[in-house]
Motif scaffolding. Structure first.
Motif, PDB file in Angstrom:
ATOM      1  N   TYR A   6       1.006  -1.137  -0.016  1.00 18.78           N
ATOM      2  CA  TYR A   6      -0.176   0.078  -0.028  1.00 18.78           C
ATOM      3  C   TYR A   6       0.805   1.063   0.010  1.00 18.78           C
ATOM      4  CZ  TYR A   6      -3.700  -3.190   1.333  1.00 18.78           C
ATOM      5  OH  TYR A   6      -4.613  -4.367   1.339  1.00 18.78           O
ATOM      6  N   ARG A   7       0.372   1.998  -0.786  1.00 21.38           N
ATOM      7  CA  ARG A   7       1.464   3.389  -1.137  1.00 21.38           C
ATOM      8  C   ARG A   7       0.546   4.550  -1.056  1.00 21.38           C
ATOM      9  NH1 ARG A   7       3.635  -0.034  -5.090  1.00 21.38           N
ATOM     10  NH2 ARG A   7       6.077  -0.287  -4.515  1.00 21.38           N
ATOM     11  N   PHE A   8       1.041   5.529  -0.504  1.00 17.85           N
ATOM     12  CA  PHE A   8       0.251   7.059  -0.611  1.00 17.85           C
ATOM     13  C   PHE A   8       0.720   7.870  -1.701  1.00 17.85           C
ATOM     14  CE2 PHE A   8       4.185   8.857   1.058  1.00 17.85           C
ATOM     15  CZ  PHE A   8       3.902  10.415   0.928  1.00 17.85           C
ATOM     16  N   ASP A   9      -0.174   8.730  -2.231  1.00 16.55           N
ATOM     17  CA  ASP A   9       0.224   9.616  -3.041  1.00 16.55           C
ATOM     18  C   ASP A   9       0.810  10.874  -2.835  1.00 16.55           C
ATOM     19  OD1 ASP A   9       0.078  11.255  -5.568  1.00 16.55           O
ATOM     20  OD2 ASP A   9      -2.451  11.194  -5.827  1.00 16.55           O
ATOM     21  N   LYS A  10       2.003  11.011  -3.208  1.00 20.41           N
ATOM     22  CA  LYS A  10       2.916  12.151  -2.866  1.00 20.41           C
ATOM     23  C   LYS A  10       2.596  13.352  -3.531  1.00 20.41           C
ATOM     24  CE  LYS A  10       7.522  11.324  -2.081  1.00 20.41           C
ATOM     25  NZ  LYS A  10       8.745  10.808  -2.023  1.00 20.41           N
ATOM     26  N   LEU A  11       1.715  13.287  -4.466  1.00 20.91           N
ATOM     27  CA  LEU A  11       1.334  14.735  -5.063  1.00 20.91           C
ATOM     28  C   LEU A  11       2.498  15.505  -5.599  1.00 20.91           C
ATOM     29  CD1 LEU A  11      -1.393  15.775  -2.607  1.00 20.91           C
ATOM     30  CD2 LEU A  11      -1.691  14.241  -4.279  1.00 20.91           C
ATOM     31  N   ASN A  12       3.434  14.784  -6.404  1.00 18.78           N
ATOM     32  CA  ASN A  12       4.432  15.361  -6.983  1.00 18.78           C
ATOM     33  C   ASN A  12       4.193  16.432  -8.148  1.00 18.78           C
ATOM     34  OD1 ASN A  12       6.605  14.185  -5.133  1.00 18.78           O
ATOM     35  ND2 ASN A  12       6.615  12.343  -6.624  1.00 18.78           N
ATOM     36  N   ILE A  13       3.101  16.108  -9.084  1.00 19.82           N
ATOM     37  CA  ILE A  13       2.638  16.778  -9.880  1.00 19.82           C
ATOM     38  C   ILE A  13       2.197  18.255  -9.471  1.00 19.82           C
ATOM     39  CG2 ILE A  13       1.136  17.207 -12.005  1.00 19.82           C
ATOM     40  CD1 ILE A  13       1.709  14.279 -12.458  1.00 19.82           C
ATOM     41  N   GLN A  14       1.382  18.042  -8.441  1.00 18.05           N
ATOM     42  CA  GLN A  14       0.760  19.171  -7.790  1.00 18.05           C
ATOM     43  C   GLN A  14       1.753  19.927  -7.001  1.00 18.05           C
ATOM     44  OE1 GLN A  14      -0.481  16.215  -7.817  1.00 18.05           O
ATOM     45  NE2 GLN A  14      -2.522  15.914  -7.401  1.00 18.05           N
ATOM     46  N   LYS A  15       2.740  19.364  -6.492  1.00 25.15           N
ATOM     47  CA  LYS A  15       3.616  20.113  -5.702  1.00 25.15           C
ATOM     48  C   LYS A  15       4.763  21.078  -6.972  1.00 25.15           C
ATOM     49  CE  LYS A  15       4.234  17.136  -1.800  1.00 25.15           C
ATOM     50  NZ  LYS A  15       5.134  16.132  -1.194  1.00 25.15           N
ATOM     51  N   TRP A  16       4.816  20.324  -7.833  1.00 17.60           N
ATOM     52  CA  TRP A  16       5.683  21.014  -8.961  1.00 17.60           C
ATOM     53  C   TRP A  16       4.972  21.745  -9.615  1.00 17.60           C
ATOM     54  CZ3 TRP A  16       5.202  21.652 -14.531  1.00 17.60           C
ATOM     55  CH2 TRP A  16       6.453  21.879 -15.148  1.00 17.60           C
ATOM     56  N   LEU A  17       3.834  21.967  -9.997  1.00 15.48           N
ATOM     57  CA  LEU A  17       2.961  23.209 -10.366  1.00 15.48           C
ATOM     58  C   LEU A  17       2.839  24.372  -9.269  1.00 15.48           C
ATOM     59  CD1 LEU A  17      -0.075  21.324 -11.854  1.00 15.48           C
ATOM     60  CD2 LEU A  17       1.506  22.463 -12.947  1.00 15.48           C
ATOM     61  N   TYR A  18       2.765  23.882  -8.094  1.00 15.77           N
ATOM     62  CA  TYR A  18       2.911  24.969  -7.122  1.00 15.77           C
ATOM     63  C   TYR A  18       4.108  25.717  -6.929  1.00 15.77           C
ATOM     64  CZ  TYR A  18       1.373  27.301  -2.729  1.00 15.77           C
ATOM     65  OH  TYR A  18       1.206  28.231  -1.750  1.00 15.77           O
ATOM     66  N   VAL A  19       5.290  24.908  -7.057  1.00 13.88           N
ATOM     67  CA  VAL A  19       6.622  25.579  -6.777  1.00 13.88           C
ATOM     68  C   VAL A  19       7.103  26.399  -8.039  1.00 13.88           C
ATOM     69  CG1 VAL A  19       9.117  25.017  -6.754  1.00 13.88           C
ATOM     70  CG2 VAL A  19       7.578  23.788  -5.144  1.00 13.88           C
ATOM     71  N   ASN A  20       6.806  25.817  -9.334  1.00 15.10           N
ATOM     72  CA  ASN A  20       7.425  26.133 -10.584  1.00 15.10           C
ATOM     73  C   ASN A  20       6.223  27.460 -11.115  1.00 15.10           C
ATOM     74  OD1 ASN A  20       9.795  24.745 -11.414  1.00 15.10           O
ATOM     75  ND2 ASN A  20       8.375  23.160 -10.661  1.00 15.10           N
ATOM     76  N   PHE A  21       5.081  27.268 -10.958  1.00 16.17           N
ATOM     77  CA  PHE A  21       4.165  28.147 -11.575  1.00 16.17           C
ATOM     78  C   PHE A  21       3.099  28.760 -10.567  1.00 16.17           C
ATOM     79  CE2 PHE A  21       5.319  24.804 -14.976  1.00 16.17           C
ATOM     80  CZ  PHE A  21       5.694  25.837 -15.948  1.00 16.17           C
ATOM     81  N   LYS A  22       3.263  28.328  -9.360  1.00 21.80           N
ATOM     82  CA  LYS A  22       2.585  29.126  -8.371  1.00 21.80           C
ATOM     83  C   LYS A  22       0.709  28.719  -8.524  1.00 21.80           C
ATOM     84  CE  LYS A  22       6.202  30.495  -6.880  1.00 21.80           C
ATOM     85  NZ  LYS A  22       7.136  29.748  -7.329  1.00 21.80           N
ATOM     86  N   ILE A  23       0.630  27.721  -9.151  1.00 23.73           N
ATOM     87  CA  ILE A  23      -0.713  27.119  -9.239  1.00 23.73           C
ATOM     88  C   ILE A  23      -1.010  26.149  -8.342  1.00 23.73           C
ATOM     89  CG2 ILE A  23      -2.192  25.628 -10.923  1.00 23.73           C
ATOM     90  CD1 ILE A  23      -0.383  26.723 -13.317  1.00 23.73           C
ATOM     91  N   ASP A  24      -1.770  26.427  -7.379  1.00 26.68           N
ATOM     92  CA  ASP A  24      -2.157  25.571  -6.095  1.00 26.68           C
ATOM     93  C   ASP A  24      -3.507  24.697  -6.273  1.00 26.68           C
ATOM     94  OD1 ASP A  24      -2.373  24.800  -3.545  1.00 26.68           O
ATOM     95  OD2 ASP A  24      -3.082  26.362  -2.606  1.00 26.68           O
ATOM     96  N   THR A  25      -3.143  23.506  -6.610  1.00 21.62           N
ATOM     97  CA  THR A  25      -4.082  22.361  -6.508  1.00 21.62           C
ATOM     98  C   THR A  25      -3.971  21.309  -5.678  1.00 21.62           C
ATOM     99  OG1 THR A  25      -2.671  21.080  -8.156  1.00 21.62           O
ATOM    100  CG2 THR A  25      -4.151  22.706  -9.160  1.00 21.62           C
TER     101      THR A  25
END
Length: 340
Positions: free
Chosen positions: A97-116
């Protein structure tokens, strides 16, 4: 049922797995909990009564993998989710069982300040990963267990602090996650109680400049205590002011009033102090105040941190308004506790 939990590092991240450990142990019949982490983080788990066995490694995983194979685990819960943890899971050949690290959402927030990013703690995302097991969040928050040998005594701190003190956690893993000296001094000037500065030996010189404001009121303990001893000092503090670091999560485990201080990172990544069933929208009711500089076009610039500000100005820390802490100080740091 024999279960292996995996979280290699670091201190705060491991503390944030503690509700999972407790709920698995309490809600699954005859459940045996094993935990795999790096050798230099085993001290965080050694006194946890819900863990049956700790496995560790220093550099190479292959020796510990051979040991783990002999345990015949029924389930592996990967709360680290990287290539190395995946290699362990693959070698053990059992249900994972693994959890979702939300790497895409974090990348969007860091690089484009798009908060999802979802308005929830990483703890709640851990629980989503084990929903198929029928294990529920009990809402009791984090655990931290201090070994008997690390419990501090009155004699370990100045007599001026015996009646009560506030903890300032001045250490941190990255420069851009550490509040500058001038800002700590501003907060210390507002604080009506004695103060203990907490951090490692590497923070001692930094803390000495803060303590110079009032060497009697402010005790520089950096480098004098190990982590568990520092955790005990946090446990006994009236309130805690902390950078985004491991002792901040320990303070949450002991349900302390906390001012969490954020520089280049953001609590929106889900690593804010967790009291149980709380998200960012509910923090006001959870004796927690977030000190951060909003509306900066460059923040967050990383989900971790840097050795220096990429822009050179460090506005996320240098421009923090510490006068906004008055309400928190008046509510949780009582004037009646003022040092004579």
């Amino acid at each position: 049922m024999k279960i292996l939990l995996i979280r290699f590092s670091s201190i705060g991240d491991i503390v944030l797995t503690s509700p999972i450990i407790r709920c698995l142990k309490q809600q699954l019949d005859q459940c045996e909990i094993h935990y795999l982490t790096k050798q230099n983080f085993t001290f965080i788990l050694e006194a946890n009564p819900y863990i049956d066995k700790i496995h560790s490694f220093e550099q190479q995983l292959s020796p510990v993998i051979e040991v783990l194979k002999k345990e015949s685990f029924d389930i592996v819960i990967d709360l680290h989710k990287n290539l190395r943890s995946s290699s362990v899971c693959k070698a053990l050949k059992t249900k994972v069982y693994r959890f979702d690290k939300l790497n895409i959402q974090k990348w969007l927030y860091v690089n484009f300040k798009i908060d999802t990013l979802p308005d929830k703690s990483i703890v709640d995302r851990y629980f989503e990963a084990i929903e198929p097991l029928g294990v529920k969040n009990d809402g009791q928050g984090l655990d931290y267990f201090i070994p008997e040998k690390d419990i501090t005594q009155h004699k370990d701190i100045p007599m001026s602090h015996w009646a009560g003190y506030v903890a300032f956690v001045v250490g941190g893993s990255y420069f851009t996650k550490k509040l500058p000296i001038a800002k700590w001094i501003e907060i210390a000037q507002q604080c009506p109680m004695p103060i203990i500065l907490l951090g490692g030996e590497e923070d001692r010189a930094f803390a000495a400049e803060v303590a110079a404001l009032d060497p009697i009121k402010i005790y520089n303990s950096c480098g004098k205590f190990n982590f568990n001893e520092s955790a005990d000092l946090v446990k006994n503090a009236k309130a805690v002011f902390s950078n985004d670091t491991g002792l901040m999560h320990v303070a949450a485990a002991f349900k302390k009033p906390i001012v969490s201080i954020w520089g280049n990172t953001s609590p929106k990544f889900g690593m804010f102090p967790y009291y149980g069933f709380n998200n960012l929208a509910k923090q006001v009711a959870q004796q927690h105040y977030i000190l951060e500089k909003n509306n900066l076009s460059c923040r967050p610039c990383s989900k971790l941190g840097y050795a220096k500000c990429p822009k050179g100005h460090f506005k996320c820390m240098n421009n923090l308004d510490t006068s906004s802490l008055d309400i928190f100080i008046n509510k949780y740091i009582k004037v009646s506790n003022l040092r004579n």
